[in-house]
Every structure is written in structure tokens, then in C-alpha cells.
Design a protein around this motif. Structure first.
Motif, PDB file in Angstrom:
ATOM      1  N   ALA A 174       0.741  -1.358   0.093  1.00  0.00           N
ATOM      2  CA  ALA A 174       0.068  -0.076  -0.092  1.00  0.00           C
ATOM      3  C   ALA A 174       0.794   1.198  -0.111  1.00  0.00           C
ATOM      4  N   ALA A 175       2.192   1.159  -0.273  1.00  0.00           N
ATOM      5  CA  ALA A 175       2.861   2.351  -0.315  1.00  0.00           C
ATOM      6  C   ALA A 175       4.282   1.985  -1.479  1.00  0.00           C
ATOM      7  N   MET A 176       4.944   2.925  -1.461  1.00  0.00           N
ATOM      8  CA  MET A 176       6.174   2.682  -2.460  1.00  0.00           C
ATOM      9  C   MET A 176       6.088   1.991  -3.784  1.00  0.00           C
ATOM     10  N   GLN A 177       4.809   2.393  -3.997  1.00  0.00           N
ATOM     11  CA  GLN A 177       4.495   1.951  -5.648  1.00  0.00           C
ATOM     12  C   GLN A 177       4.126   3.099  -6.415  1.00  0.00           C
ATOM     13  N   ASN A 178       3.140   3.742  -6.054  1.00  0.00           N
ATOM     14  CA  ASN A 178       2.584   5.072  -6.876  1.00  0.00           C
ATOM     15  C   ASN A 178       2.281   6.025  -5.690  1.00  0.00           C
ATOM     16  N   PRO A 179       3.098   7.040  -5.435  1.00  0.00           N
ATOM     17  CA  PRO A 179       2.853   8.171  -4.489  1.00  0.00           C
ATOM     18  C   PRO A 179       1.754   8.876  -4.849  1.00  0.00           C
ATOM     19  N   ASP A 180       1.150   9.015  -5.856  1.00  0.00           N
ATOM     20  CA  ASP A 180       0.114   9.826  -6.348  1.00  0.00           C
ATOM     21  C   ASP A 180      -1.066   9.287  -5.878  1.00  0.00           C
ATOM     22  N   LYS A 181      -1.339   7.811  -5.668  1.00  0.00           N
ATOM     23  CA  LYS A 181      -2.398   7.257  -5.304  1.00  0.00           C
ATOM     24  C   LYS A 181      -2.397   6.196  -4.146  1.00  0.00           C
ATOM     25  N   ASP A 182      -1.352   5.767  -3.807  1.00  0.00           N
ATOM     26  CA  ASP A 182      -1.123   4.860  -2.611  1.00  0.00           C
ATOM     27  C   ASP A 182      -1.879   5.475  -1.320  1.00  0.00           C
ATOM     28  N   PRO A 183      -2.429   4.502  -0.670  1.00  0.00           N
ATOM     29  CA  PRO A 183      -2.792   5.060   0.844  1.00  0.00           C
ATOM     30  C   PRO A 183      -1.843   5.594   1.598  1.00  0.00           C
ATOM     31  N   TYR A 184      -0.462   5.240   1.518  1.00  0.00           N
ATOM     32  CA  TYR A 184       0.465   5.584   2.257  1.00  0.00           C
ATOM     33  C   TYR A 184       1.738   6.068   1.649  1.00  0.00           C
ATOM     34  N   VAL A 185       2.581   6.928   1.908  1.00  0.00           N
ATOM     35  CA  VAL A 185       3.852   7.265   1.609  1.00  0.00           C
ATOM     36  C   VAL A 185       4.940   7.319   2.574  1.00  0.00           C
ATOM     37  N   ALA A 186       6.151   6.776   2.294  1.00  0.00           N
ATOM     38  CA  ALA A 186       7.162   6.626   3.105  1.00  0.00           C
ATOM     39  C   ALA A 186       8.233   7.744   2.867  1.00  0.00           C
ATOM     40  N   GLN A 187       8.498   8.819   3.599  1.00  0.00           N
ATOM     41  CA  GLN A 187       9.271   9.513   3.614  1.00  0.00           C
ATOM     42  C   GLN A 187      10.807   9.282   4.241  1.00  0.00           C
ATOM     43  N   ARG A 188      11.914   9.467   3.430  1.00  0.00           N
ATOM     44  CA  ARG A 188      13.132   9.040   4.089  1.00  0.00           C
ATOM     45  C   ARG A 188      13.576   9.823   5.262  1.00  0.00           C
ATOM     46  N   LEU A 189      14.065   9.187   6.473  1.00  0.00           N
ATOM     47  CA  LEU A 189      14.674   9.909   7.382  1.00  0.00           C
ATOM     48  C   LEU A 189      16.166   9.983   7.587  1.00  0.00           C
ATOM     49  N   GLY A 190      16.607   8.753   6.810  1.00  0.00           N
ATOM     50  CA  GLY A 190      18.132   8.365   6.826  1.00  0.00           C
ATOM     51  C   GLY A 190      18.363   7.197   7.962  1.00  0.00           C
TER      52      GLY A 190
END
Length: 314
Positions: A174-190
């Protein structure tokens, strides 16, 4: 024996079990293709072969892409075990202290429709789910409590908090596939860490609860792991929401950021750490809160009962 080119009802059953267990031709990452469920058509094509290969690799079986007696036995065992985890609370022997509770989550693609966690963890989880849904987001699931006989592999820790009913996985695709549609997005923190934001839809949100529109920068996708992208929409900080209820994320596996299997991302995993005392709490103590000792003695996780929280990193 089932193999590439076969067309029958047995292949259809195979595809249904692979989808239920979330094996969807994960070898697609080599061509940067998004994950999609296998089509239940009874045709043993390349996608089905990829899913079988990935299942075999994850379970340390001979990876030839064919389904013989050994692969079929492992597949049916995993399917049966997962079905019990999701639908049969009485199947887990429990002491009197805590119970295993079931909660209905939001169905999304091939994600599960319910999650099972131990009772104290479930109370905190429901608080997060209610707040997320109020804002217009989805609470999805790839599983909660894990059966004691679940095999350990590269993507399953022998001392995971899933065994004690303290961990929940959001739907892993549900994330990391299509950031324009996915229910979740994962932001890099390092340092292999990600902050998860949940997309909120105006038509789902309660009056006045919809988060303002914003742009999340440096969003990681399976295709863009080294250079992030931007995603714009109505988002709520799901990592912060989980944190407020005592749930913590874990780091991605080193192999993931080196371009390895997408299952190493771990962005979906949140574990309830409330009550765990560093240097004091043991893995065995946590297991004993939901299982009896005679039951635990029959299964591999009990071997690690002396592991200490944040010392042995169970």
C-alpha cells in the motif's frame, strides 16, 4: 506437479493461496514493474511462476518455480496457519491474563479484512485506527499476531514482537508503488528509517477532521530508492499517530537500500513497546502473557525466552 504452462483448477487454487499469502510475482522488481495480484485464471503463466519462485526462496525450498509435493505442503501449511491466525481466536491456548482480540480493518487490494492482536495492544491500536479513519484515511493490514510454528527466514525474525501479539503490519503493497495514489507514502529519514504518512480522502473524513493539503518531500518508492520524489495530497502523519499510542517503527533491512527484495523495506511494521523495560523485559515473559508454558515448550520461539529487550534485541 504444477509448472509453467499448466491450465486447470489446481492452478487456480494455487493462485488463490499465493494471493492470500501476499506472494504476487515479486521478481517484478527487476523490471521496475508495480506489484499486482495474480489473476485467478487457472493458467500457470510467468507471473505465477515468479510468485512460486519467491515463495520457495522465502521458505528455503529448492527454487525451480514448480509446485511439487514439498512446495505444495509448505504452501498449504502456511495458508492454513494464516487462516487460523485471522479467524480463530480459540485456536490459541491462552492464560487468564490477556486475550487475543479481533478487529475489522479497511479492505484494500489483497490486504486482510481483520487483524488479531493481544488485548492491551489492541486497545491502543483501535485508538490509532479510529483517529486515522476520522481524518479520512485507511487502516489496512498484512497481519498481527504470528503463530508459534511460523518458520523463520530472512524476512521473519525469530524473536519478532508479532509472536507476542504486540506488532501490526500495514498492507505491505500500500506504499512505495505510486505516491500519487497509494494509501501511504514513506518519507526517507536516513539511517534506514522512514516516516509514514497516510493519505486522507475528503469524502471519507469527518467534518472538520480532514488534514490540509500538503507536499511530502523525499518519498521513497521501490523504483526510486536513492532519489526520493514528492507527493501532494491530504496527509496525516501516521508514524506520529502510532507513536502517540505507544507504537514504534523499525528500520529497513540493509539489503533493501542496496536494491534487494522489497520485503526488506519494513515501512509497514509498527510494534507496541509500552511496558517493555530495556535490560529487564524478556521475550519469554511476553510470550507467557498470552500462552501457557506447556504450549510454548512445543515451539521454536521458546528457545529465545531469555532474550532481553534492547540487550538481545528481541
Amino acid at each position: 506437479m504444477l509448472s509453467l504452462g499448466d491450465k486447470n483448477d489446481a492452478v487456480r487454487s494455487l493462485q488463490e493461496m499465493l494471493n492470500f499469502l501476499h506472494f504476487k510475482g515479486r521478481m517484478q522488481y527487476k523490471t521496475n514493474s508495480p506489484y499486482i495480484p495474480l489473476e485467478i485464471d487457472g493458467v500457470f503463466g510467468p507471473d505465477t511462476e515468479d510468485a512460486v519462485l519467491d515463495f520457495q526462496r522465502e521458505n528455503n525450498l529448492y527454487a525451480d518455480g514448480r509446485v511439487g509435493p514439498i512446495t505444495l505442503h509448505q504452501l498449504e501449511s502456511d495458508f492454513s496457519r494464516r487462516s487460523i491466525e485471522l479467524t480463530s481466536p480459540a485456536a490459541i491456548p491462552q492464560p487468564d491474563s490477556l486475550t487475543i482480540e479481533t478487529y475489522n480493518v479497511d479492505a484494500y487490494e489483497e490486504g486482510y479484512k481483520r487483524v488479531r492482536l493481544r488485548s492491551d495492544t489492541m486497545m491502543a491500536f483501535i485508538d490509532v485506527a479510529v483517529a486515522l479513519r476520522r481524518a479520512g484515511g485507511l487502516m489496512t493490514s498484512s497481519g498481527g499476531i504470528r503463530s508459534l510454528d511460523t518458520p523463520v527466514n530472512a524476512n521473519r525474525s525469530a524473536t519478532s514482537l508479532h509472536y507476542s501479539g504486540r506488532a501490526h503490519d500495514l498492507y505491505v503493497w500500500a506504499a512505495m508503488q505510486n505516491p500519487d495514489k497509494d494509501p501511504y507514502v514513506a518519507q526517507r529519514l536516513g539511517d534506514r528509517r522512514y516516516r509514514v504518512f497516510a493519505r486522507c480522502w475528503p469524502e471519507r473524513a469527518e467534518d472538520g477532521a480532514l488534514p490540509p493539503q500538503t507536499t511530502i518531500k523525499d518519498v521513497v518508492t521501490y523504483q526510486q530508492r536513492s532519489k526520493g520524489v514528492a507527493a501532494t495530497g491530504h496527509f496525516i502523519d501516521l508514524t506520529a499517530l502510532f507513536d502517540s499510542a505507544g507504537f514504534k517503527p523499525i528500520r529497513a533491512r540493509q539489503s533493501f537500500e542496496a536494491g534487494g527484495d522489497r520485503l526488506g523495506a519494513e515501512w509497514w511494521h509498527f510494534q507496541w513497546e509500552k511496558g517493555l523495560v530495556p535490560g529487564v523485559s524478556t521475550f519469554g515473559d511476553e510470550l507467557l502473557k498470552i500462552y501457557t508454558k506447556p504450549t510454548l515448550e512445543k515451539y521454536p520461539p521458546w528457545v529465545y525466552r531469555s532474550y532481553v529487550w534492547q540487550k538481545d534485541w528481541f
